[in-house]
Design a protein around this motif. Structure first.
Motif, PDB file in Angstrom:
ATOM      1  N   ASN A  38       0.784  -1.154   0.100  1.00  0.00           N
ATOM      2  CA  ASN A  38      -0.060   0.013  -0.106  1.00  0.00           C
ATOM      3  C   ASN A  38       0.851   1.039   0.034  1.00  0.00           C
ATOM      4  O   ASN A  38       0.674   2.326   0.487  1.00  0.00           O
ATOM      5  N   GLN A  39       1.765   1.137  -0.852  1.00  0.00           N
ATOM      6  CA  GLN A  39       2.847   2.486  -0.753  1.00  0.00           C
ATOM      7  C   GLN A  39       2.582   3.258  -1.951  1.00  0.00           C
ATOM      8  O   GLN A  39       3.248   4.231  -2.289  1.00  0.00           O
ATOM      9  N   LEU A  40       1.610   2.982  -2.814  1.00  0.00           N
ATOM     10  CA  LEU A  40       1.183   3.797  -3.855  1.00  0.00           C
ATOM     11  C   LEU A  40      -0.017   4.543  -3.588  1.00  0.00           C
ATOM     12  O   LEU A  40      -0.851   4.213  -2.754  1.00  0.00           O
ATOM     13  N   PHE A  41      -0.162   5.829  -3.907  1.00  0.00           N
ATOM     14  CA  PHE A  41      -1.569   6.561  -3.814  1.00  0.00           C
ATOM     15  C   PHE A  41      -1.715   7.342  -4.906  1.00  0.00           C
ATOM     16  O   PHE A  41      -0.530   7.535  -5.878  1.00  0.00           O
ATOM     17  N   LEU A  42      -2.737   8.169  -4.784  1.00  0.00           N
ATOM     18  CA  LEU A  42      -2.982   8.964  -6.115  1.00  0.00           C
ATOM     19  C   LEU A  42      -2.897  10.716  -5.524  1.00  0.00           C
ATOM     20  O   LEU A  42      -3.362  10.784  -4.288  1.00  0.00           O
ATOM     21  N   VAL A  58     -10.685  17.107 -11.769  1.00  0.00           N
ATOM     22  CA  VAL A  58      -9.354  17.003 -11.073  1.00  0.00           C
ATOM     23  C   VAL A  58      -8.802  15.613 -11.848  1.00  0.00           C
ATOM     24  O   VAL A  58      -9.748  14.869 -12.262  1.00  0.00           O
ATOM     25  N   GLU A  59      -7.491  15.560 -12.286  1.00  0.00           N
ATOM     26  CA  GLU A  59      -6.816  14.554 -12.683  1.00  0.00           C
ATOM     27  C   GLU A  59      -6.279  13.588 -11.576  1.00  0.00           C
ATOM     28  O   GLU A  59      -5.494  14.167 -10.935  1.00  0.00           O
ATOM     29  N   ALA A  60      -6.585  12.454 -11.467  1.00  0.00           N
ATOM     30  CA  ALA A  60      -6.016  11.320 -10.751  1.00  0.00           C
ATOM     31  C   ALA A  60      -4.457  11.145 -11.288  1.00  0.00           C
ATOM     32  O   ALA A  60      -4.619  10.628 -12.283  1.00  0.00           O
ATOM     33  N   LEU A  61      -3.463  11.347 -10.477  1.00  0.00           N
ATOM     34  CA  LEU A  61      -2.010  10.921 -10.828  1.00  0.00           C
ATOM     35  C   LEU A  61      -1.412   9.868 -10.005  1.00  0.00           C
ATOM     36  O   LEU A  61      -1.364  10.182  -8.636  1.00  0.00           O
ATOM     37  N   LEU A  62      -0.984   8.896 -10.343  1.00  0.00           N
ATOM     38  CA  LEU A  62      -0.420   7.869  -9.486  1.00  0.00           C
ATOM     39  C   LEU A  62       0.657   8.162  -8.958  1.00  0.00           C
ATOM     40  O   LEU A  62       1.843   8.703  -9.654  1.00  0.00           O
ATOM     41  N   THR A  92      -6.808  -0.999 -11.825  1.00  0.00           N
ATOM     42  CA  THR A  92      -8.165  -1.495 -11.301  1.00  0.00           C
ATOM     43  C   THR A  92      -8.118  -0.892 -10.045  1.00  0.00           C
ATOM     44  O   THR A  92      -9.155  -0.237  -9.389  1.00  0.00           O
ATOM     45  N   TRP A  93      -7.153  -0.661  -9.281  1.00  0.00           N
ATOM     46  CA  TRP A  93      -6.855   0.157  -7.993  1.00  0.00           C
ATOM     47  C   TRP A  93      -7.057   1.346  -8.285  1.00  0.00           C
ATOM     48  O   TRP A  93      -7.627   2.151  -7.444  1.00  0.00           O
ATOM     49  N   VAL A  94      -6.418   2.005  -9.123  1.00  0.00           N
ATOM     50  CA  VAL A  94      -6.638   3.477  -9.611  1.00  0.00           C
ATOM     51  C   VAL A  94      -8.122   3.789  -9.665  1.00  0.00           C
ATOM     52  O   VAL A  94      -8.548   4.778  -9.158  1.00  0.00           O
ATOM     53  N   LEU A  95      -8.930   2.934 -10.359  1.00  0.00           N
ATOM     54  CA  LEU A  95     -10.117   3.290 -10.590  1.00  0.00           C
ATOM     55  C   LEU A  95     -11.143   3.281  -9.449  1.00  0.00           C
ATOM     56  O   LEU A  95     -11.777   4.129  -9.187  1.00  0.00           O
ATOM     57  N   GLN A  96     -10.724   2.074  -8.510  1.00  0.00           N
ATOM     58  CA  GLN A  96     -11.486   2.161  -7.380  1.00  0.00           C
ATOM     59  C   GLN A  96     -11.289   3.206  -6.337  1.00  0.00           C
ATOM     60  O   GLN A  96     -12.148   3.606  -5.713  1.00  0.00           O
ATOM     61  N   THR A  97     -10.021   3.562  -6.416  1.00  0.00           N
ATOM     62  CA  THR A  97      -9.429   4.639  -5.515  1.00  0.00           C
ATOM     63  C   THR A  97     -10.274   5.920  -6.016  1.00  0.00           C
ATOM     64  O   THR A  97     -10.359   6.805  -4.976  1.00  0.00           O
ATOM     65  N   TYR A 261      -2.045  26.942 -11.606  1.00  0.00           N
ATOM     66  CA  TYR A 261      -3.178  26.803 -10.797  1.00  0.00           C
ATOM     67  C   TYR A 261      -2.985  25.823  -9.602  1.00  0.00           C
ATOM     68  O   TYR A 261      -3.057  26.298  -8.493  1.00  0.00           O
ATOM     69  N   ALA A 262      -2.269  24.921  -9.741  1.00  0.00           N
ATOM     70  CA  ALA A 262      -1.871  23.891  -8.727  1.00  0.00           C
ATOM     71  C   ALA A 262      -1.354  22.871  -9.240  1.00  0.00           C
ATOM     72  O   ALA A 262      -1.234  22.389 -10.245  1.00  0.00           O
ATOM     73  N   ARG A 263      -0.424  22.384  -8.489  1.00  0.00           N
ATOM     74  CA  ARG A 263       0.386  21.010  -8.449  1.00  0.00           C
ATOM     75  C   ARG A 263      -0.592  19.843  -8.117  1.00  0.00           C
ATOM     76  O   ARG A 263      -1.558  19.980  -7.374  1.00  0.00           O
ATOM     77  N   PRO A 264      -0.339  18.594  -8.603  1.00  0.00           N
ATOM     78  CA  PRO A 264      -0.966  17.545  -8.160  1.00  0.00           C
ATOM     79  C   PRO A 264      -0.612  17.498  -6.468  1.00  0.00           C
ATOM     80  O   PRO A 264       0.442  17.780  -5.961  1.00  0.00           O
ATOM     81  N   MET A 265      -1.734  17.056  -5.742  1.00  0.00           N
ATOM     82  CA  MET A 265      -1.637  17.240  -4.360  1.00  0.00           C
ATOM     83  C   MET A 265      -2.415  16.103  -3.706  1.00  0.00           C
ATOM     84  O   MET A 265      -3.163  15.349  -4.132  1.00  0.00           O
ATOM     85  N   PRO A 266      -2.043  15.597  -2.434  1.00  0.00           N
ATOM     86  CA  PRO A 266      -2.729  14.704  -1.710  1.00  0.00           C
ATOM     87  C   PRO A 266      -4.319  14.927  -1.782  1.00  0.00           C
ATOM     88  O   PRO A 266      -4.530  15.978  -1.570  1.00  0.00           O
TER      89      PRO A 266
END
Ligand code: C2E
Ligand code: MG
Ligand code: MG
Ligand code: MG
Length: 282
Positions: A38-42, A58-62, A92-97, A261-266
């Motif tokens: 579980n060390q990957l996040f979006l 918003v764009e989700a980026l791994l 699959t994990w990206v889509l679920q998350t 505008y903004a960087r990718p963020m948690p």
């Protein structure tokens, strides 16, 4: 061929390939492990309307953070995941998350903000892709509304008929579609007209040249009317300067994404960012 270059060259050549595949295997092993632990996040990067100033998506980026705190860039590990097939499980994990994140956005009063995720052509190559997608969507607590898949032009490699059938299937599930990195890939205007696409994303290599005399700026300038002509929205990615934003506005581009505008963020930070933005542009 290496032989013709002489013995020395041949040794160097095979050694080089060995190094490359060892690095590849190490990276793949590390990625597998990170996924299991579980060390990957979006991270999420906002997309903003140039007209209203409001967040429209918003764009989700791994993201992969190693135990020592360093990050491995997706441009390094996504190709490795694609070559090994691990991208299917990751996707699959990206889509679920992302679906879970979208549900939380709606709860926080940002239900109108669309959630964009990147989908690899390797995922789409699976003949059972739509069934797998249905199974995932059925397990999700929310309707897929305001969900967008970003795919690259390389999807057309499977043939325009098959690609347009597949994309129509995705759209039939209520998911919007964007062509990512538009202008850098297998560009053919005849296929573009046949694919059921909602939006073009101008690649940031072109956007970055908008405030210079380089030819990339002219390509960005041409993509805006092209999208309009085809009835598609246009999003410029990688907008870093007010000059680029002004130029895009003058061209009629409606939506922008970039460090300006903004960087990718948690996710937690995104919630705060969206709230502030909403109050500023009520
Ligand atoms: P992309 O989909 O084209 O994503 C946009 C990339 O541009 C992101 O890089 C983002 O951080 C970066 N970016 C956004 N605004 C700016 C800016 O103003 N300046 C600069 N210099 N860069 C900006 P990131 O996050 O490193 O991702 C790189 C690529 O990795 C993505 O390009 C996408 O192709 C791939 N990727 C990332 N996450 C996923 C994923 O979940 N699945 C798949 N299949 N691919 C992914
Ligand atoms: Mg993208
Ligand atoms: Mg892109
Ligand atoms: Mg890209």
């Amino acid at each position: 061929r290496a032989k013709a270059l002489g013995q020395g060259a041949q040794q160097w050549y095979s050694h080089d390939i060995g190094e490359e595949s060892r690095a590849h295997i190490r990276l793949l092993h590390g990625l597998h492990q990170a996924f299991e632990r579980n060390q990957l996040f979006l991270a999420f990067q906002p997309q903003v309307s140039l007209e209203s100033g409001r967040a429209v998506g918003v764009e989700a980026l791994l993201r992969w953070r190693r135990e020592d705190g360093s990050f491995v860039p997706p441009d390094q590990f996504i190709p490795v995941a694609e070559r090994s097939g691990l991208i299917v499980a990751l996707g699959t994990w990206v889509l679920q998350t992302a679906l879970a994140a979208r549900a939380r956005l709606a709860e926080a009063g940002h239900g109108d903000v669309r959630m964009a995720i990147n989908v690899s052509p390797v995922q789409l190559r699976d003949p059972a892709y739509l069934e797998a997608l249905d199974a995932l969507l059925a397990r999700s607590p929310i309707a897929p509304g305001r969900l967008e898949f970003e795919i690259t032009e390389s999807v057309a490699v499977m043939g325009v008929a098959r690609a347009s059938g597949l994309l129509a299937g995705i759209k039939a599930r209520g998911i919007e579609l964007a062509i990512d990195d538009f202008g850098t890939g297998f560009s053919s205007l005849s296929y573009l007209d046949k694919l059921p696409v909602d939006r073009l994303k101008i690649d940031r290599s072109f956007v970055g040249q908008l405030d210079s005399a380089d030819s990339g700026g002219r390509i960005a300038e041409m993509i805006v009317p092209l999208g309009q002509c085809l009835g598609m929205g246009v999003v410029a990615e990688g907008v870093e300067t007010p000059e680029q934003a002004e130029r895009l506005r003058a061209l009629g581009c409606k939506e922008v994404q970039g460090y300006l505008y903004a960087r990718p963020m948690p996710f937690e930070e995104l919630l705060g960012w969206l709230q502030t933005r909403k109050e500023m542009h009520a």
